[in-house]
Design an enzyme around this catalytic site. Sequence first.
Site, PDB file in Angstrom:
ATOM      1  N   THR A 108       0.843  -1.197   0.000  1.00 10.90           N
ATOM      2  CA  THR A 108       0.000   0.000   0.000  1.00 10.90           C
ATOM      3  C   THR A 108       0.875   1.243   0.000  1.00 10.90           C
ATOM      4  O   THR A 108       2.017   1.213   0.473  1.00 10.90           O
ATOM      5  CB  THR A 108      -0.880   0.102   1.259  1.00 10.90           C
ATOM      6  N   ASP A 109       0.324   2.333  -0.495  1.00 11.00           N
ATOM      7  CA  ASP A 109       0.918   3.620  -0.160  1.00 11.00           C
ATOM      8  C   ASP A 109       0.679   3.829   1.339  1.00 11.00           C
ATOM      9  O   ASP A 109      -0.147   3.160   1.960  1.00 11.00           O
ATOM     10  CB  ASP A 109       0.325   4.760  -0.996  1.00 11.00           C
ATOM     11  N   TRP A 110       1.382   4.766   1.922  1.00 11.11           N
ATOM     12  CA  TRP A 110       1.435   4.921   3.384  1.00 11.11           C
ATOM     13  C   TRP A 110       0.086   5.425   3.942  1.00 11.11           C
ATOM     14  O   TRP A 110      -0.227   6.602   3.871  1.00 11.11           O
ATOM     15  CB  TRP A 110       2.578   5.859   3.747  1.00 11.11           C
TER      16      TRP A 110
END
Length: 858
Positions: free
Chosen positions: A300-302
């Site tokens: 995932t992106d953060w």
Amino acid sequence: MTLLRTALLAALPAVYAQFPPPGVPYPNTTYPNATNSYIDYAALWGQTEGEYFPAPWGEGSADWADAYAKAREFVSQLTLVEKVNLTTGVGWEGEKCVGNIGSIPRLAFKALCLEDSPLGVRDTDFNSAFPAGVTAVTTWDRNLIYQRGVDMGAEHRDKGVDAQLGPVVGPLGRIPEGGRGWEGFSPDPVLAGIAVAETIKGMQSSGIMATTKHFILNEQEIFRQGAPPANLSLNSISSNIDDVTLHELYLWPFADAVRAGTAAIMCSYNKINNEYACQNSYTLNHLLKGELGFQGFVMTDWGGHHSGVTAALSGLDMSMPGDIGFDSGNSFWGANLTIGVLNGTIPQWRLDDMCVRILAAYYYVDREGNQVPDAPNFSAWTLDTFGYEHWVAQENYEQINYHVDVRGNHRDNIRATAVAGTVLLKNNGALPLTGYEKLTTVFGYDSAENPWGPNGCSDRGCDNGTLAMGWGSGTANFPYLITPLEAIKAEVQAVSNGAFESVTDDYAYTQMVALARRATQVNGVCIAFGNSDSGEGYIAVDGNLGDRNNLTLWNNFDQMIANITSECNNTVVVIHSTGPVLLDSFYDNPNVTAIVWAGIPGEQSGNAITDILYGKANPGGKLPFTLGQYRGQYGADDLYLPNNGLESPQSDFAEGVFIDYRVFDKLGVTPLYEFGFGLSYTNFSFSNIQIQKHSAPAYTTPTGMTSPAPTYGVVSNNSADYVFPAGFHQVPLYIYPFLNNTDLGSSSGDLEYGSDYVFPAGGYNSSSQPYLPAGGAPGGNPGLYDVLYTVTAEVTNTGSVVGDEVAQLYLNLGCPSDPVVVLRNFDRITIQPGQTVTFSADLTRRDLSNWDSPTQNW
Ligand code: BGC
């Protein structure tokens, strides 16, 4: 702890601002609402596919076979909690890198370190600050782009990083104002695709994992995580797109990335057709793992993770940074993934597939053969030598920065790339300069260093001084920044001991006009620097929330130029910008004798522009986007205001494939400077174009079926095996795979645990699956890459100096709905004066195809 956390948060307001504040209601974990509403919306946009299950399991196809064999053997030895530990980050600032997964001490498997950025190692010292992607691609030089990847990968490796969080092809560059286009390459998918593939191959040859991001349609910063900068009352923006545009434009460079072997892919913050990118079964399962045959893992992106079961079934493999809100101490995965497998909502084969993919990526780039001592030998959270290993918990005070100088000879490629990535837009003979001008004058803050120092603004979140990097996570600290001011002054000194003066206050109009007047009276030169900056949405600069509010040059540059040119009849304009800018107020002013676009050049900025201005190098860069006259000419604009109440703002990609030059061509608009344009100090002529047809094999649809979903090792079903071991020390806020007690419900921490949610039955189907017609190998159907034609032409240097020409091959695909032309191949060639060289470019089946939605094939 609350006080401590508040203090830490106060110290990091910019970074923290993007995530939910502490105390927000605990979201669903293992049982989020799995009912998607996006299918109807997708249908509205001509999307022929809705949900897609099961998540394809990696098979070790093509050159991934050996890596898969090793990964399977390793994963077979793991317990359930050890497997989960590979999939979930330990939480924000829990360890030393921006992303860290857990370790497997029993098998001496070191925790993986994931670190930004696409232009160098972020958050450390004694690293290089490479030119940004936009300057790399402006070279149109495969070798330079590849070498930049090699060098960046080596620096990450030598700092002990396992996965570099780059390169970027999402955003592609749909919106000229979009904040992060400069981190990536070009709004043209072929140019971006070639650049991303060369970058990945270079990076991974240095023994680290590339993370191609952000998948997909993350085309603007505003609303990427709700209202700017982050407001949970509003959902993330939804990029709504049709199937043809998705394939022909935005997915294209990701196909190149997968074919080049990218180890990881980062899914994005936004929604696609109203489902979050990191739990979008259509984009992850169908497109990425099915059609493109991606063998690595998806992270995932953060903070882009939004559910436990749904995300797992939809193809997510790793949660970053692992906690739901930064430092919230809770996770959709971690213990909740353990629970999901134990209660049967997540099949073991899906967890095993996550782990095999992660380990296969690790072996694929030979991580085990590329370890360095004390890795990671830096901390992303401080440059101090000593500090806390577990930064947010303030535990384990020790040496955390070893200040390892990893720069090697990389400045050579950095300077060469910045030189080759500079575009000469206008030249009435003013350039090259000789160094013998009687008075050389330089104007503008964009020529000089930020008075706070080159790293004076965290994540370059300001526009003070010369622009050599945009802002956000896509940055690295400068080891030094050679400014144009100092380099030009040094050049003039060295050549002629010439007179040199500058005014670097953009508003010192009186002084500028006076100096410009003097320069003209002695036949001197005025060199005026201006810029336009942008970056990532968690930082706002001068009211620009990542995306730019307009395309004009900053600090009222148009007025500054008007003042200078009112006196100086030999004004050379140099622009640094993150993307397209408006030059219409001065481009045709006769007193503007030359215009140079110098991109986002990195640490060697001043040396590079001096090489160009003084003719030590002949400019050969070509624009990677179009420079129009006003913003309304571009195919798409930013969405700045919510348009859907408190629901996800809706960004409809209604322009289809007509972005950048394609829309200018479609509407017959002549831009100021077109995509692919760039002058030289010499001239070239083209002749004798020839087309050679090859007898390629017929295009076939993959036959056969996948294996059934494999599992590795046996998972005990006894929850008592997974509680925290006796005497285990828990680092505060750290995300663990262990259960608090044997009761799954209370261990989950989810108030809605056990609610009667319906999950897609297909997500549990572990039987053999057919291959997709456009699939069959990493990058898609291998037949797409068969070479059908080769085009050759003679290119002659008709001038008197050696120079580089970029021969560019454009096609019309033949349907009325197609763009007038699309770029399909190119080559940058160095040609001696009077010499003729043969340009040769292959055309593949993909290059000649359109996407056919009904048959789901090219
Ligand atoms: C950015 C990513 C970056 C991550 C970790 C996010 O905000 O969108 O590109 O890799 O942070 O720093």
